[in-house]
Design an enzyme around this catalytic site. Sequence first.
Site, PDB file in Angstrom:
ATOM      1  N   ARG A 233       0.850  -1.183   0.000  1.00  0.00           N
ATOM      2  CA  ARG A 233       0.000   0.000   0.000  1.00  0.00           C
ATOM      3  C   ARG A 233       0.887   1.234   0.000  1.00  0.00           C
ATOM      4  O   ARG A 233       1.914   1.289   0.689  1.00  0.00           O
ATOM      5  CB  ARG A 233      -0.919   0.024   1.229  1.00  0.00           C
ATOM      6  CG  ARG A 233      -2.126  -0.890   1.120  1.00  0.00           C
ATOM      7  CD  ARG A 233      -3.108  -0.380   0.079  1.00  0.00           C
ATOM      8  NE  ARG A 233      -4.320  -1.184  -0.003  1.00  0.00           N
ATOM      9  CZ  ARG A 233      -4.521  -2.170  -0.849  1.00  0.00           C
ATOM     10  NH1 ARG A 233      -3.535  -2.516  -1.691  1.00  0.00           N
ATOM     11  NH2 ARG A 233      -5.663  -2.819  -0.893  1.00  0.00           N
TER      12      ARG A 233
ATOM     13  N   GLU B 151      -3.065   7.609  -5.037  1.00  0.00           N
ATOM     14  CA  GLU B 151      -3.396   7.100  -6.370  1.00  0.00           C
ATOM     15  C   GLU B 151      -4.672   7.739  -6.924  1.00  0.00           C
ATOM     16  O   GLU B 151      -5.630   7.912  -6.171  1.00  0.00           O
ATOM     17  CB  GLU B 151      -3.596   5.573  -6.316  1.00  0.00           C
ATOM     18  CG  GLU B 151      -2.337   4.812  -5.975  1.00  0.00           C
ATOM     19  CD  GLU B 151      -2.554   3.302  -6.000  1.00  0.00           C
ATOM     20  OE1 GLU B 151      -3.566   2.845  -6.573  1.00  0.00           O
ATOM     21  OE2 GLU B 151      -1.704   2.586  -5.465  1.00  0.00           O
TER      22      GLU B 151
ATOM     23  N   HIS C 137      -0.020   0.213 -10.455  1.00  0.00           N
ATOM     24  CA  HIS C 137      -0.767  -0.724  -9.604  1.00  0.00           C
ATOM     25  C   HIS C 137      -1.167  -1.981 -10.387  1.00  0.00           C
ATOM     26  O   HIS C 137      -2.344  -2.320 -10.518  1.00  0.00           O
ATOM     27  CB  HIS C 137      -2.007  -0.050  -9.016  1.00  0.00           C
ATOM     28  CG  HIS C 137      -2.454  -0.681  -7.726  1.00  0.00           C
ATOM     29  ND1 HIS C 137      -2.982   0.044  -6.684  1.00  0.00           N
ATOM     30  CD2 HIS C 137      -2.447  -1.969  -7.302  1.00  0.00           C
ATOM     31  CE1 HIS C 137      -3.291  -0.764  -5.682  1.00  0.00           C
ATOM     32  NE2 HIS C 137      -2.977  -2.000  -6.036  1.00  0.00           N
TER      33      HIS C 137
END
Length: 323
Positions: free
Chosen positions: A242, A271, A289
């Site tokens: 994360r 993000e 990602h």
Amino acid sequence: MMNRPTVLVTRRLPEAVEAHLARHYDVTLNLDDRPLARSELIEALCRYDALVPTITDRIDAALIANPERRVRILANFGAGLDHIDLNAARSAGLTVTNTPDALTEATAEIAILLMLMAARRASEGERELRRGAWTGWRPTHLVGQGLAGKTLGLVGFGRIAQSTAAKARAFGMNIAFFNRSAPSTALAIALMAERVPTLEALAARADVLSLHVPGGTDTRHLIDAALIRHLKPGMILVNTARGTILDEEAVADGLERGAIGAVALDVYAQEPMINPRLLAHPRSVLLPHLGSATIETRTAMGMQVAANLDAFFDNGQAPNRVA
């Protein structure tokens, strides 16, 4: 015929998953595949029996406490759950499930890919070539480093970290890890992995430091300026977990002054916004990602979602219930 449960899927899923859900539920798909606004989440929670959210959907206590809420289950697409207030869900009697096993191998593959790209300066080379700046082979051009004989330090030692360790062993890497709880001795022996007593001690030993802990308040800025002072000079920092685990400003400082040799990231604190200092640095490898982004994995994740919904609406129990 009884009415089927109504389900809203907040982002597009693999075709096979959407087809499966359509056969079993009165399902609404997000054909635009854009993140839902808060107002749309509020409406969805009051209109549907079930919601299939992803990491792009922040479901906080206020949304869950809405007295007009109809949704009885949040069948999350993904393993991570820091975007959902689990305590609020438990208090409200709202079931939450996730997909914990399906993405292990794919995410470990991305961790290895990031290590290789950073160690061998692959992103720098591709950028140079694409902008027409490569002048040909020479012995000292973009010299990187090998992984054989280097120490991989794993922060966390769950399923993804263990799979990463097994893959890294094939490259001849030594494995060390920091984890609050001790794994089985047999597992550590099988992976030839040494448990290190503190995160600082691991940081001082690792040539590559790879992060494999959950997001949330307990791990926010786990990698900060204080820890960076303990890092082995020139080390590679990898994050597939994360983005909030990193203090990105402190990491950028470390990268710019050479305390960190390279960063290789698949996740970010804000993000899809990327810290401009990390974006601009030549020794940063940045992926959008992609950790679980294989058709096999994303389909398996979706089928886990479906299995959780099926069990919940059949008997009130779900195999991957977390709240």
